[in-house]
Design a protein around this motif. Structure first.
Motif, PDB file in Angstrom:
ATOM      1  N   ASP A 139      13.858  46.520  55.276  1.00  0.00           N
ATOM      2  CA  ASP A 139      14.269  47.912  55.427  1.00  0.00           C
ATOM      3  C   ASP A 139      13.995  48.683  54.147  1.00  0.00           C
ATOM      4  OD1 ASP A 139      15.902  49.998  56.983  1.00  0.00           O
ATOM      5  OD2 ASP A 139      16.996  49.881  55.085  1.00  0.00           O
ATOM      6  N   ILE A 140      13.593  49.948  54.270  1.00  0.00           N
ATOM      7  CA  ILE A 140      13.225  50.746  53.101  1.00  0.00           C
ATOM      8  C   ILE A 140      14.442  51.076  52.247  1.00  0.00           C
ATOM      9  CG2 ILE A 140      12.275  52.943  52.328  1.00  0.00           C
ATOM     10  CD1 ILE A 140      10.420  52.920  54.728  1.00  0.00           C
ATOM     11  N   VAL A 141      15.528  51.538  52.864  1.00  0.00           N
ATOM     12  CA  VAL A 141      16.716  51.904  52.092  1.00  0.00           C
ATOM     13  C   VAL A 141      17.280  50.678  51.369  1.00  0.00           C
ATOM     14  CG1 VAL A 141      19.092  52.748  52.223  1.00  0.00           C
ATOM     15  CG2 VAL A 141      17.304  53.867  53.569  1.00  0.00           C
ATOM     16  N   ALA A 142      17.353  49.549  52.064  1.00  0.00           N
ATOM     17  CA  ALA A 142      17.844  48.325  51.431  1.00  0.00           C
ATOM     18  C   ALA A 142      16.936  47.913  50.279  1.00  0.00           C
ATOM     19  CB  ALA A 142      17.925  47.200  52.462  1.00  0.00           C
ATOM     20  N   SER A 143      15.631  48.131  50.425  1.00  0.00           N
ATOM     21  CA  SER A 143      14.693  47.815  49.343  1.00  0.00           C
ATOM     22  C   SER A 143      14.897  48.732  48.139  1.00  0.00           C
ATOM     23  CB  SER A 143      13.253  47.922  49.845  1.00  0.00           C
ATOM     24  OG  SER A 143      13.003  46.959  50.850  1.00  0.00           O
ATOM     25  N   LYS A 144      15.235  49.992  48.399  1.00  0.00           N
ATOM     26  CA  LYS A 144      15.535  50.905  47.294  1.00  0.00           C
ATOM     27  C   LYS A 144      16.725  50.407  46.491  1.00  0.00           C
ATOM     28  CE  LYS A 144      13.765  55.389  48.916  1.00  0.00           C
ATOM     29  NZ  LYS A 144      14.135  56.780  49.261  1.00  0.00           N
ATOM     30  N   VAL A 145      17.766  49.988  47.200  1.00  0.00           N
ATOM     31  CA  VAL A 145      18.948  49.454  46.521  1.00  0.00           C
ATOM     32  C   VAL A 145      18.577  48.215  45.707  1.00  0.00           C
ATOM     33  CG1 VAL A 145      21.234  48.448  46.864  1.00  0.00           C
ATOM     34  CG2 VAL A 145      20.502  50.382  48.272  1.00  0.00           C
ATOM     35  N   ALA A 187       8.459  55.383  50.031  1.00  0.00           N
ATOM     36  CA  ALA A 187       8.949  54.089  49.512  1.00  0.00           C
ATOM     37  C   ALA A 187       8.652  52.912  50.434  1.00  0.00           C
ATOM     38  CB  ALA A 187      10.446  54.153  49.201  1.00  0.00           C
ATOM     39  N   GLU A 188       7.756  53.097  51.404  1.00  0.00           N
ATOM     40  CA  GLU A 188       7.401  51.975  52.273  1.00  0.00           C
ATOM     41  C   GLU A 188       6.701  50.868  51.484  1.00  0.00           C
ATOM     42  OE1 GLU A 188       4.525  51.264  56.084  1.00  0.00           O
ATOM     43  OE2 GLU A 188       5.814  53.036  56.105  1.00  0.00           O
ATOM     44  N   ASN A 270      15.404  57.530  57.564  1.00  0.00           N
ATOM     45  CA  ASN A 270      16.637  57.113  56.893  1.00  0.00           C
ATOM     46  C   ASN A 270      16.462  57.124  55.378  1.00  0.00           C
ATOM     47  OD1 ASN A 270      17.839  56.686  59.387  1.00  0.00           O
ATOM     48  ND2 ASN A 270      17.335  54.503  59.418  1.00  0.00           N
ATOM     49  N   SER A 271      15.259  56.788  54.915  1.00  0.00           N
ATOM     50  CA  SER A 271      14.990  56.739  53.481  1.00  0.00           C
ATOM     51  C   SER A 271      15.124  58.100  52.833  1.00  0.00           C
ATOM     52  CB  SER A 271      13.576  56.182  53.236  1.00  0.00           C
ATOM     53  OG  SER A 271      13.250  56.199  51.867  1.00  0.00           O
ATOM     54  N   GLN A 272      14.823  59.151  53.584  1.00  0.00           N
ATOM     55  CA  GLN A 272      14.930  60.507  53.041  1.00  0.00           C
ATOM     56  C   GLN A 272      16.370  60.908  52.752  1.00  0.00           C
ATOM     57  OE1 GLN A 272      12.419  62.636  52.032  1.00  0.00           O
ATOM     58  NE2 GLN A 272      11.289  60.722  52.295  1.00  0.00           N
ATOM     59  N   GLY A 273      17.312  60.172  53.319  1.00  0.00           N
ATOM     60  CA  GLY A 273      18.720  60.458  53.058  1.00  0.00           C
ATOM     61  C   GLY A 273      19.284  59.690  51.884  1.00  0.00           C
ATOM     62  N   PHE A 274      18.464  58.815  51.272  1.00  0.00           N
ATOM     63  CA  PHE A 274      18.922  58.020  50.125  1.00  0.00           C
ATOM     64  C   PHE A 274      17.908  58.146  48.990  1.00  0.00           C
ATOM     65  CE2 PHE A 274      19.140  54.101  47.622  1.00  0.00           C
ATOM     66  CZ  PHE A 274      20.498  54.036  47.331  1.00  0.00           C
ATOM     67  N   ILE A 275      18.228  58.961  48.005  1.00  0.00           N
ATOM     68  CA  ILE A 275      17.346  59.239  46.875  1.00  0.00           C
ATOM     69  C   ILE A 275      15.941  59.547  47.404  1.00  0.00           C
ATOM     70  CG2 ILE A 275      16.596  58.509  44.571  1.00  0.00           C
ATOM     71  CD1 ILE A 275      18.765  56.430  44.565  1.00  0.00           C
ATOM     72  N   PRO A 276      15.769  60.658  48.074  1.00  0.00           N
ATOM     73  CA  PRO A 276      14.477  60.990  48.715  1.00  0.00           C
ATOM     74  C   PRO A 276      13.368  61.181  47.714  1.00  0.00           C
ATOM     75  CG  PRO A 276      15.935  62.885  48.743  1.00  0.00           C
ATOM     76  CD  PRO A 276      16.757  61.729  48.258  1.00  0.00           C
ATOM     77  N   THR A 277      12.151  60.846  48.131  1.00  0.00           N
ATOM     78  CA  THR A 277      10.954  61.036  47.311  1.00  0.00           C
ATOM     79  C   THR A 277       9.937  61.819  48.114  1.00  0.00           C
ATOM     80  OG1 THR A 277      10.100  58.898  48.079  1.00  0.00           O
ATOM     81  CG2 THR A 277      11.296  58.917  45.977  1.00  0.00           C
ATOM     82  N   LEU A 278       8.924  62.309  47.431  1.00  0.00           N
ATOM     83  CA  LEU A 278       7.891  63.086  48.107  1.00  0.00           C
ATOM     84  C   LEU A 278       6.955  62.184  48.878  1.00  0.00           C
ATOM     85  CD1 LEU A 278       7.054  65.598  45.238  1.00  0.00           C
ATOM     86  CD2 LEU A 278       8.556  65.962  47.190  1.00  0.00           C
TER      87      LEU A 278
END
Length: 278
Positions: A139-145, A187-188, A270-278
């Motif tokens: 998952d992208i959000v989990a990977s960001k964390v 962030a993919e 979902n990733s755009q809702g957690f520290i979004p990037t361009l």
């Protein structure tokens, strides 16, 4: 008093039935929502895991090409040594120092502790960390964390690792990739890097044990020291720890499939809702 007791008993039976019914309904709903059906995004992730296993095995053993793995190997060695250190502290021991060297491996110097726990904890600790990262890699959000934790861990290895220019360069490059991949396809790309580190950490024990006990037969390996203290052969303990490591990795993969059924499009949203990037 008798009627009151019968009423109380009836209420208790009714409450138990209600709780059982509600629990069964919730369990059924949860399982239906968290089945193990492999969807499109999950199939790509599983394919990436298989490719990483083959690719890392090749890079690990081919001369000169193994330098590509240096920053990741440094981090995985750090996870290994942290496993020794944490279990030593938890079993009454004292950690004197931790040293890392991508050419020679790592060493945790400690006094006390329960060696039956601290010796296998290096390989199994890195396997647990690897399984958690593999789980996050679905998952992208989990990977960001996960990357927020990985970045400082990479930099910490500069403190313990041998500080030659190539080691410094490779580690800083790895940190730079973590940062840069936040901005690739929402962030993919970061997700696949976290997955790569997870796979390498999970299988580190397998490759390192083969390297130490089969090809080079290093007498200072954890499995050799364990065999000297508790009997059996180092190869036997190495195989057992390797099997456990693979099983732990499998748990991380199954958990990732169950927890993250979203498509690539849903993950990016979902990733755009957690520290979004361009």
């Amino acid at each position: 008093m008798a009627p009151v007791q019968r009423s109380h008993g009836s209420l208790e039976i009714f409450a138990r039935k209600a709780l059982f019914t509600a629990g069964s309904a919730l369990t059924s709903h949860y399982v239906s929502k968290r089945d193990l059906t492999v969807r499109g995004a999950q199939g790509v992730t599983l394919g990436a895991i298989a490719a990483y296993v083959v690719g890392i095995a090749i890079l690990w053993n081919v001369p000169y090409l193994h330098y590509i793995l240096w920053p990741f190997k440094m981090l995985v060695i750090a996870f290994h040594e942290f496993g020794h250190a944490i279990t030593a502290c938890c079993t009454g021991g004292h950690v004197e120092s931790i040293s890392l060297d991508p050419r020679e491996g790592g060493v945790t110097r400690m006094r006390g502790g329960i060696s039956a726990i601290t010796l296998p904890a290096g390989y199994l600790g890195s396997s647990i960390v690897g399984a958690l990262l593999t789980f996050c890699g679905f998952d992208i959000v989990a990977s960001k964390v996960a990357s927020i934790v990985l970045g400082p861990c990479f930099l910490l290895t500069l403190w313990w690792g041998k500080k030659d220019w190539l080691t410094i360069l490779t580690i800083l490059t790895a940190v730079g990739l973590l940062v840069a991949f936040w901005f690739v396809s929402n962030a993919e790309a970061l997700r696949f890097m976290v997955l790569f580190i997870g796979v390498m950490s999970s299988l580190y024990s397998v490759w390192d044990i083969c390297d130490d006990l089969i090809w080079r037969k290093v007498n200072s390996s954890d499995a050799t020291q364990f065999a000297k203290r508790y009997g059996g052969s180092s190869q036997c303990w190495g195989v057992i720890w390797s099997i456990i490591s693979v099983l732990i990795m499998a748990v991380g993969i199954v958990a990732g499939i169950a927890a993250f059924p979203q498509s690539f499009e849903e993950q990016q949203k979902n990733s755009q809702g957690f520290i979004p990037t361009l």
